[in-house]
Design a protein around this motif. Structure first.
Motif, PDB file in Angstrom:
ATOM      1  N   UNK A 154     -20.716  -7.300 -36.937  1.00 11.15           N
ATOM      2  CA  UNK A 154     -21.839  -6.902 -36.073  1.00 11.15           C
ATOM      3  C   UNK A 154     -23.141  -6.939 -36.862  1.00 11.15           C
ATOM      4  N   UNK A 155     -23.159  -6.271 -37.995  1.00  9.78           N
ATOM      5  CA  UNK A 155     -24.384  -6.147 -38.793  1.00  9.78           C
ATOM      6  C   UNK A 155     -24.773  -7.483 -39.391  1.00  9.78           C
ATOM      7  N   UNK A 156     -23.781  -8.248 -39.854  1.00 10.38           N
ATOM      8  CA  UNK A 156     -24.060  -9.543 -40.452  1.00 10.38           C
ATOM      9  C   UNK A 156     -24.256  -9.458 -41.946  1.00 10.38           C
ATOM     10  N   UNK A 169     -28.524  -9.011 -38.836  1.00  2.00           N
ATOM     11  CA  UNK A 169     -29.394  -9.433 -39.935  1.00  2.00           C
ATOM     12  C   UNK A 169     -30.075 -10.761 -39.608  1.00  2.00           C
ATOM     13  N   UNK A 170     -29.352 -11.645 -38.927  1.00  6.82           N
ATOM     14  CA  UNK A 170     -29.927 -12.940 -38.539  1.00  6.82           C
ATOM     15  C   UNK A 170     -30.748 -12.819 -37.258  1.00  6.82           C
ATOM     16  N   UNK A 277     -17.079 -11.343 -28.896  1.00  5.92           N
ATOM     17  CA  UNK A 277     -18.107 -12.038 -28.113  1.00  5.92           C
ATOM     18  C   UNK A 277     -18.062 -13.548 -28.285  1.00  5.92           C
ATOM     19  N   UNK A 278     -17.424 -14.038 -29.344  1.00  4.85           N
ATOM     20  CA  UNK A 278     -17.460 -15.478 -29.618  1.00  4.85           C
ATOM     21  C   UNK A 278     -16.192 -16.213 -29.200  1.00  4.85           C
ATOM     22  N   UNK A 373     -26.747 -10.521 -29.995  1.00  7.86           N
ATOM     23  CA  UNK A 373     -25.992 -11.010 -31.142  1.00  7.86           C
ATOM     24  C   UNK A 373     -25.818 -12.518 -31.001  1.00  7.86           C
ATOM     25  N   UNK A 374     -25.880 -13.250 -32.099  1.00  7.56           N
ATOM     26  CA  UNK A 374     -25.716 -14.701 -32.003  1.00  7.56           C
ATOM     27  C   UNK A 374     -24.257 -15.089 -31.791  1.00  7.56           C
TER      28      UNK A 374
END
Length: 419
Positions: A154-156, A169-170, A277-278, A373-374
């Motif tokens: 989640x945070x990246x 982060x992104x 999510x991906x 989120x990406x």
């Protein structure tokens, strides 16, 4: 004799006059014709611009007390290949312990500066300390520390230059980084080691902290539960999420296995993937609940209507074979759903026809949720234009439709919060 001296004097005068003319011509070129060029050259020698980035802002959990990402310092090792004292021993050391750095040094042995390795691990720090090679120098750099490894998907992560690579982060990199402050320095042109004046040209802005809806403690506990489940059943991966149905807050979003942010080496990019999510799957029988919701809302069935499930595990409806795990005879529709009977739900779904597709889309399937989120996958719902005779049957119990875990959770929240 006097005439000879006059000749020599005339030649010397002519030479001095010519030299004087050359000097005047050069002064003209320097002071007038090429004044802009030499002025710029002088400015480059005496003036320099310095960019100062503010500290990267932290990322916090929903309580605002638990840090999910904060700043720290790391050590990096570098050399100056153009000015080595003991090149032979350095080359041997790098070839044995840092082969990638050795290859880069071999390709460009005359460069001014070269990193051996950035973000040194404790093991590498110990190795360099033990070696104490005079050509290897250490440099402190800004880095990120992630207290809860379970929140990494989640945070990246940030890269070597402390810029976001994935996750929050992104996605929020510019917000977290802020904007730089630009200074102009008047320096010593000879050594470059001193400066006399420092002027701020533009004031930067501090990065803004980001507070997530994630609960740090719950994220850790759910991650432990998923890890144990994956290990127990010998699965390759697992995912889970916890949602607040009343407010839509994501309290935990777990993807396992995940990357350890403190390891220093990202050897498998799949480990930073946020699976809830991906990744999109045909989720099967859980979709019976949504098919039942659609049928009840359209009024094609009532909860207590008796449905003939034919008391068999396999039957043919409209030329299509339908199999189910548990046989069921004539039973109320609520019992059909409770027993997850494929035959009964398919019979009711046929009454819905294309309305079943419309209800799936209204529940959010086949489109992104819009989470910040990406890498979110939108899933898929087979549209009526592409249906076969089997499609309405398959859609009733979760096939010809794929969804992410987040889409599934959001759809169930519709039930939990009363729509």
């Amino acid at each position: 004799m006097i005439r000879l001296h006059k000749t020599y004097a005339g030649i010397v005068f002519a030479l001095f006059a010519f030299a004087y003319f050359i000097i005047l011509a050069n002064l003209y070129c320097i002071q007038i014709k090429d004044a802009v060029f030499f002025s710029s050259l002088g400015s480059q020698q005496y003036f320099m611009h310095l960019t100062s980035m503010p500290p990267r802002a932290p990322i916090l959990d929903r309580t605002g007390k638990q840090y999910l990402a904060l700043n720290t310092e790391c050590l990096s090792a570098f050399i100056t290949p153009c000015n080595l004292k003991n090149p032979d021993t350095l080359y041997a050391f790098l070839a044995q312990h840092f082969p990638h750095a050795y290859e880069r040094l071999q390709s460009k042995p005359d460069r001014q500066f070269m990193y051996i390795k950035r973000r040194l691990s404790p093991e590498h720090q110990g190795l360099l300390s033990l070696q104490a090679h005079p050509d290897i120098h250490l440099l402190r750099e800004a880095s990120r520390f992630y207290p809860i490894a379970a929140a990494t998907p989640v945070v990246g992560l940030t890269g070597l230059d402390n810029e976001g690579l994935c996750g929050i982060e992104y996605q929020c990199n510019d917000l977290l980084m802020g904007t730089p402050t630009l200074y102009c320095l008047e320096k010593d042109a000879r050594s470059g080691c001193f400066y006399f004046q420092k002027h701020m040209q533009s004031q930067g802005q501090e990065g803004k902290p980001i507070q997530l809806t994630i609960d740090a403690d719950l994220q850790f506990l759910v991650d432990e539960c998923v890890r144990k489940t994956v290990e127990t059943f010998g699965a390759q991966e697992g995912a889970a999420l916890v949602l607040d149905p009343d407010h839509g807050d994501i309290l935990a979003l777990v993807s396992y296995p995940h990357f350890d942010p403190q390891s220093g080496d990202l050897y498998d990019l799949s480990l930073v993937k946020n699976r809830p999510i991906s990744d999109s799957y045909e989720l099967g029988s859980v979709f019976k609940v949504f098919a039942a919701m659609a049928a009840l809302e359209e009024g094609v069935v009532t909860p207590d209507e008796l449905i003939d499930c034919r008391n068999t595990k396999s039957t043919v409806i409209d030329g299509r074979t339908i199999n189910t795990v548990h046989s069921l005879g004539i039973a109320p529709f609520t019992t059909v759903v409770a027993n997850s009977n494929n035959i009964g739900i398919a019979i009711v779904a046929q009454r819905l026809s294309e309305h079943l597709y419309e209800h799936y889309v209204r529940l959010g399937f086949g489109k992104k949720t819009g989470i910040d989120l990406p890498g979110e996958h939108k899933g898929f719902v087979n549209s009526p234009a592409s249906w076969s005779k089997q499609s309405i049957i398959s859609l009733s119990y979760g096939y010809e439709v794929s969804a992410t875990l987040l889409q599934l959770g959001c759809a169930f929240c519709t039930i939990a919060n009363g729509g």
